[in-house]
Motif scaffolding. Structure first.
Motif, PDB file in Angstrom:
ATOM      1  N   LEU A 451     -39.726  89.622 -44.182  1.00 55.52           N
ATOM      2  CA  LEU A 451     -40.599  89.156 -43.109  1.00 55.52           C
ATOM      3  C   LEU A 451     -39.970  87.944 -42.432  1.00 55.52           C
ATOM      4  CD1 LEU A 451     -44.175  89.252 -44.706  1.00 55.52           C
ATOM      5  CD2 LEU A 451     -43.076  90.986 -43.266  1.00 55.52           C
ATOM      6  N   LEU A 452     -40.443  87.681 -41.232  1.00 56.55           N
ATOM      7  CA  LEU A 452     -40.020  86.477 -40.534  1.00 56.55           C
ATOM      8  C   LEU A 452     -40.812  85.287 -41.081  1.00 56.55           C
ATOM      9  CD1 LEU A 452     -38.089  85.832 -38.155  1.00 56.55           C
ATOM     10  CD2 LEU A 452     -40.125  85.663 -36.735  1.00 56.55           C
ATOM     11  N   ARG A 453     -40.117  84.171 -41.254  1.00 53.88           N
ATOM     12  CA  ARG A 453     -40.773  82.948 -41.735  1.00 53.88           C
ATOM     13  C   ARG A 453     -40.848  81.937 -40.597  1.00 53.88           C
ATOM     14  NH1 ARG A 453     -38.249  79.577 -46.726  1.00 53.88           N
ATOM     15  NH2 ARG A 453     -36.465  79.435 -45.299  1.00 53.88           N
ATOM     16  N   MET A 454     -42.045  81.443 -40.353  1.00 53.60           N
ATOM     17  CA  MET A 454     -42.245  80.432 -39.323  1.00 53.60           C
ATOM     18  C   MET A 454     -42.408  79.058 -39.977  1.00 53.60           C
ATOM     19  SD  MET A 454     -45.658  79.842 -37.080  1.00 53.60           S
ATOM     20  CE  MET A 454     -45.512  81.375 -36.208  1.00 53.60           C
ATOM     21  N   THR A 455     -41.595  78.115 -39.557  1.00 52.68           N
ATOM     22  CA  THR A 455     -41.789  76.723 -39.973  1.00 52.68           C
ATOM     23  C   THR A 455     -42.195  75.970 -38.725  1.00 52.68           C
ATOM     24  OG1 THR A 455     -40.042  76.994 -41.615  1.00 52.68           O
ATOM     25  CG2 THR A 455     -40.697  74.731 -41.067  1.00 52.68           C
ATOM     26  N   PHE A 456     -43.440  75.534 -38.687  1.00 52.91           N
ATOM     27  CA  PHE A 456     -43.941  74.956 -37.436  1.00 52.91           C
ATOM     28  C   PHE A 456     -45.077  73.979 -37.697  1.00 52.91           C
ATOM     29  CE2 PHE A 456     -46.865  74.772 -33.839  1.00 52.91           C
ATOM     30  CZ  PHE A 456     -46.005  74.444 -32.816  1.00 52.91           C
ATOM     31  N   ASN A 457     -45.010  72.862 -37.034  1.00 55.12           N
ATOM     32  CA  ASN A 457     -46.175  71.991 -36.959  1.00 55.12           C
ATOM     33  C   ASN A 457     -46.154  71.264 -35.621  1.00 55.12           C
ATOM     34  OD1 ASN A 457     -48.587  70.848 -37.705  1.00 55.12           O
ATOM     35  ND2 ASN A 457     -47.771  69.663 -39.417  1.00 55.12           N
ATOM     36  N   TYR A 458     -47.321  70.777 -35.230  1.00 60.30           N
ATOM     37  CA  TYR A 458     -47.376  69.945 -34.038  1.00 60.30           C
ATOM     38  C   TYR A 458     -46.661  68.629 -34.327  1.00 60.30           C
ATOM     39  CZ  TYR A 458     -50.760  73.361 -32.391  1.00 60.30           C
ATOM     40  OH  TYR A 458     -51.362  74.521 -32.015  1.00 60.30           O
ATOM     41  N   THR A 459     -46.059  68.069 -33.286  1.00 61.60           N
ATOM     42  CA  THR A 459     -45.215  66.886 -33.436  1.00 61.60           C
ATOM     43  C   THR A 459     -45.890  65.652 -32.826  1.00 61.60           C
ATOM     44  OG1 THR A 459     -44.161  67.331 -31.315  1.00 61.60           O
ATOM     45  CG2 THR A 459     -43.162  68.347 -33.263  1.00 61.60           C
ATOM     46  N   ASP A 460     -45.255  64.501 -32.988  1.00 59.67           N
ATOM     47  CA  ASP A 460     -45.780  63.272 -32.382  1.00 59.67           C
ATOM     48  C   ASP A 460     -45.917  63.437 -30.870  1.00 59.67           C
ATOM     49  OD1 ASP A 460     -45.885  62.127 -34.843  1.00 59.67           O
ATOM     50  OD2 ASP A 460     -44.012  60.991 -34.626  1.00 59.67           O
ATOM     51  N   GLN A 461     -44.938  64.105 -30.264  1.00 55.25           N
ATOM     52  CA  GLN A 461     -45.008  64.397 -28.830  1.00 55.25           C
ATOM     53  C   GLN A 461     -46.316  65.112 -28.495  1.00 55.25           C
ATOM     54  OE1 GLN A 461     -43.148  65.052 -25.671  1.00 55.25           O
ATOM     55  NE2 GLN A 461     -44.531  66.727 -25.110  1.00 55.25           N
ATOM     56  N   ASP A 462     -46.663  66.127 -29.294  1.00 56.83           N
ATOM     57  CA  ASP A 462     -47.870  66.909 -29.033  1.00 56.83           C
ATOM     58  C   ASP A 462     -49.133  66.059 -29.208  1.00 56.83           C
ATOM     59  OD1 ASP A 462     -46.101  69.036 -28.805  1.00 56.83           O
ATOM     60  OD2 ASP A 462     -46.374  69.671 -30.887  1.00 56.83           O
ATOM     61  N   ARG A 463     -49.115  65.231 -30.250  1.00 58.41           N
ATOM     62  CA  ARG A 463     -50.313  64.418 -30.536  1.00 58.41           C
ATOM     63  C   ARG A 463     -50.534  63.377 -29.437  1.00 58.41           C
ATOM     64  NH1 ARG A 463     -51.171  66.231 -35.977  1.00 58.41           N
ATOM     65  NH2 ARG A 463     -49.193  66.931 -36.815  1.00 58.41           N
ATOM     66  N   GLU A 464     -49.439  62.820 -28.936  1.00 62.14           N
ATOM     67  CA  GLU A 464     -49.552  61.841 -27.839  1.00 62.14           C
ATOM     68  C   GLU A 464     -50.051  62.517 -26.563  1.00 62.14           C
ATOM     69  OE1 GLU A 464     -49.061  58.496 -27.806  1.00 62.14           O
ATOM     70  OE2 GLU A 464     -48.863  58.602 -29.985  1.00 62.14           O
ATOM     71  N   LEU A 465     -49.543  63.709 -26.319  1.00 61.98           N
ATOM     72  CA  LEU A 465     -49.955  64.449 -25.129  1.00 61.98           C
ATOM     73  C   LEU A 465     -51.458  64.731 -25.178  1.00 61.98           C
ATOM     74  CD1 LEU A 465     -48.059  67.354 -23.437  1.00 61.98           C
ATOM     75  CD2 LEU A 465     -50.451  67.651 -23.959  1.00 61.98           C
TER      76      LEU A 465
END
Lengths: 573, 253
Positions: A451-465
């Motif tokens: 299967l495909l593995r996704m490593t992902f989280n929202y970043t500081d950039q996203d939280r500031e936005l």
């Protein structure tokens, strides 16, 4: 042992928008195409019972069967990825039409800034503005170069909308083929409030036709009836642009498309620099076939485009430790947590009606239309009010503090059923070094492939936005005026079971440099010139808009490139 | 109440007529068999006029059990009623046949997680990774029902169905807050969440699934159901209340 079939000029893997557009363009030019689709064939008669919220939205009738195949996910590299066992966040399409059957129809163009984001950001703010962990890059194509392909896609799909001038929006060579959608009372409230605040609202561009329309291929479609069954559903009127009622019938009519459904591609045959064909399984009988081809076009969803390449050993897998390689790199999403919910005590709106691309938006806070000198984020968000139609299982929103069940819940959910709407946002998603796709070391699909593995989280950039944009959604909500306003100012962690959207992008990104990208501006792989990887997998980042318009434009460009390649061979750039 | 006869989705305009007028064609060829649909074929048949009339149904034949024992059914009715109780707005989950809906769902493909990825191993998940539960929904639900009774007897020395409404709420609250014992290592709130989801579906899904009796769930929230068009209503600044229609109304088209 796979049965070997006669060689064909082109084999296309996946028959959604990307595969449908490529197939239509090639077959119209007289080129024989084999289209392989793991799901079923579809036309409007499949949608005759489409107004069934349970079956289509909550039982995911049109979606990929996760018992056969899913992804694994984790927020960071320290965590063991686990399979997404049922749907919660994004929904992955299946069958002819793919995500183009279940989408809402919101059809934007990306901004000139998007295509040259690295260059333009550094020019305006200096080289230090982009953090070392943000592999931001130009797309290897400019807005002016992609504009004709947007125009072609919009004419094929009959996009309804109104031109936006300024705010960094690209200049259009033609107006939208059809006029904007209707304006509803909640859209008028947003329009008045945002104008009072000095913003410039516009009706968002729609793939749900505002009026009857005949496209250049001779496809006639009816106007949208605002019946409220778009996202998750197929449109029985054909009003929603869907490959199954546009490009697929056109390709079929040429006689040059050999469409094989229930055909799941599990392998790309290759020697590392050239593909010779694909292996697919007939999902009904279990038989395996080898389909040799001159050109292999990967046009499945983002995840399978990446997974097929990684399983085939085509291209260089991305390595986050030293930031080399490209397959799986720059997986991005959408940042949409900033929103303000408005509840009204004594107003009722006809919220049972709606359409997937019915809404109004301001262009003032996207891209680089506002000064980011003192801001800790890049890009921005479209702030909007939409009216999709509030179906009753999914829409039981109650003011904070109300219990989630019982007498108070029932009373409040009924009281506000037609008396609430959000001012919401759709923010751009910038790439991050540690947000990527690779193969899962443990979990397999029904055919034994990783299967495909996704490593992902929202970043500081996203939280500031989100913090910044939520101040604006709150301001607009206050200007509209409501009895209760609740604003969400925080971007939490990515949660695979929390409903967000299906705007997954990246993993096989385009660019001008083979060192940092996987495909060129024709979606042609740098490392295997007869392989074209078409879709939102090519986006080096995701903008503040729904991805399909750009995916469609890139598909037309790829179709042009494939024709040139069949004639002349070699690299197209 | 708006006059139904002025609506675009009125009964006199069939989907068949609608699609005929819509000109959904490619190069003059009608697309997708929409017009010659399954449902349109026998519209003009006259044989029914001479056939003996079927006896009028006085009961709903779908209101019967496929899965639950009678005790499980009554327990589900009682629990669902507390999630969505009868009040001044109208009937609660019990009267709306939500427990019949739940019975039918658990009896079918969804009850055995047929479209979920069920391959192991099953590890403990982070909050953000979704549920990692090996137990099938139909089993989790019946085990959860048994746990409701166990916890009721422990707390109030009586079965759940025999408790006062306030006591039932106390038991359900304990489940929702993970203050009840785990169910074969599954947190009690997971079962509660399944019960809540199924109850909401049972009162608001199309009546074809066995709940939402007589579309009363929809009527309470002024939801008009699955009409063909809201183009006439969508711009009206006044609320337009329409009688609900369900999918069975699409069958004649």
């Amino acid at each position: 042992m796979a049965t070997k079939l006669p060689k064909v000029p082109v084999v296309v893997v996946g028959m959604g928008w990307a595969g449908g557009i490529v197939s239509a363009e090639l077959t119209k030019a007289g080129i024989s195409v084999v289209g392989l689709e793991r799901g079923k064939d579809r036309n409007t008669s499949d949608y005759m019972m489409a107004h069934d919220e349970l079956r289509y939205q909550h039982r995911e009738e049109l979606m990929q069967d996760l018992s056969k195949e899913t992804i694994t996910s984790r927020n960071d590299e320290k965590t063991r990825a686990l399979p997404m066992r049922d749907y919660g966040t994004f929904i992955v399409g299946d069958g002819v039409g793919g995500a183009g059957s279940h989408w809402n129809g919101q059809t934007y163009r990306f901004l000139p800034y998007d295509f040259e984001i690295k260059t333009m950001t550094e020019e305006r703010y200096g080289p230090d503005k982009i953090s070392a962990d943000m592999p931001l890059q130009d797309w290897g194509i400019t807005y002016d170069e992609i504009e004709p392909y947007y125009d072609t896609f919009e004419k094929m799909a009959g996009i309804s909308g109104e031109t936006v001038e300024g705010f960094g929006y690209g200049v259009r060579s033609n107006p939208y083929p059809t006029g904007p959608m209707l304006k509803t009372p909640i859209m008028e409230l947003f329009e008045t409030a945002t104008k009072n605040l000095g913003y410039s609202p516009y009706i968002l561009p729609s793939g749900n036709l505002s009026e009857a329309y005949e496209n250049p291929d001779g496809i006639s479609r009816a106007a949208c009836q605002y019946c409220a069954y778009c996202e998750n559903f197929g449109c029985e009127y054909g009003a929603k642009a869907d490959p199954a009622v546009t490009v697929i019938p056109v390709a079929k009519q040429t006689g040059n498309l050999d469409l094989r459904t229930h055909s799941n591609v599990i392998e790309i045959l290759n020697d590392g620099s050239k593909a010779t064909g694909v292996i697919y399984v007939d999902t009904i009988t279990g038989e395996e076939f080898e389909q040799p081809a001159e050109v292999v076009v990967l046009a499945s969803y983002v995840y399978n485009n990446v997974r097929l390449l990684l399983n085939a050993g085509l291209g260089k897998p991305y390595n986050s430790a030293n930031q080399t390689g490209s397959i799986g790199k720059n997986y991005c999403y959408q940042v949409s947590s900033a929103s303000s919910m408005l509840f009204f005590e004594d107003k009722e709106f006809n919220l049972y009606g709606g359409a997937g691309a019915l809404g109004i938006e301001i262009p003032d806070l996207v891209g680089d239309a506002f000064d980011h000198s003192d801001l800790n984020f890049l890009h921005g968000a479209g702030i909007r009010v939409t009216q999709y139609g509030n179906r009753p299982i999914a829409n039981n929103v109650v003011p904070a503090g109300t219990p989630a069940w019982g007498a108070e819940f029932k009373a409040a959910s009924i009281k506000y059923a037609n008396s609430y709407f959000p001012v919401k946002s759709q923010g751009a998603s910038m790439p991050h070094r540690y947000n990527y796709l690779d193969l899962d070391p443990e979990y397999k699909d029904a055919y034994g492939k990783p299967l495909l593995r996704m490593t992902f989280n929202y970043t500081d950039q996203d939280r500031e936005l989100v913090k910044y944009i939520s101040k604006v959604t709150h301001k607009i909500a206050e200007e509209i005026g409501a009895d209760i306003i609740q604003t969400n100012e925080e971007q939490g962690d990515f949660n695979v079971n929390k409903d967000t959207n299906t705007h997954n992008t990246g993993g096989v990104i385009m660019g001008a440099d083979p060192e940092t990208s996987a495909v060129n501006s024709y979606m042609q792989m740098w490392d295997a010139e007869n392989v074209f990887v078409v879709g939102a997998s090519a986006f080096p980042h995701n903008s503040a808009f729904n991805p399909t318009g750009t995916l469609g434009a890139l598909s037309y460009r790829a179709a042009e490139g494939i024709q040139r390649f069949l004639k002349d061979g070699g690299s197209l750039v | 109440m708006a006059d139904n006869n002025t609506q675009a989705g009125k009964k006199g305009t069939t989907r068949r007529d609608f699609l005929k007028n819509s000109g959904l064609t490619v190069g003059g060829v009608v697309l997708g068999g929409a017009i010659g649909s399954l449902f349109g074929v026998n519209n003009t048949t006259t044989t029914q006029e001479t056939a003996p009339a079927a006896p009028a149904l006085t009961v709903n034949p779908a209101a019967a059990l496929m899965f639950f024992t009678p005790d499980q059914y009554q327990l589900t009715q009682a629990a669902a009623e507390r999630i969505y109780p009868k009040d001044d707005n109208g009937p609660g989950a019990m009267e709306l046949n939500a427990a019949i809906y739940i019975d039918h769902q658990l009896a079918g493909a969804w009850g055995i997680n047929s479209k979920e990825y069920m391959a192991g191993p099953f590890y403990k998940a982070e909050e953000t990774q979704g549920s990692q539960i090996r137990i099938l929904r139909k089993d989790l639900f019946t085990m959860g029902l048994a746990a409701l009774n166990t916890h009721s007897n422990k707390t109030f020395q009586a079965n759940f169905v025999d408790l006062e409404a306030e006591q039932q709420d106390e038991i359900l609250t304990a489940f929702s807050e993970d203050k009840a014992p785990e169910i074969s290592k599954v947190r009690s709130s997971i079962f509660f969440s399944l019960l809540r989801t199924l109850t909401i579906e049972g009162v608001y899904a199309d009546p074809l699934y066995g709940g939402n009796k007589d579309m009363q769930g929809w009527a309470m929230r002024k939801y008009p159901g699955t009409r063909l068009s809201f183009a006439q209503e969508i711009q009206n600044s006044d609320f337009v209340q329409l009688d609900p229609e369900s999918l069975t109304s699409h069958m004649g088209h």
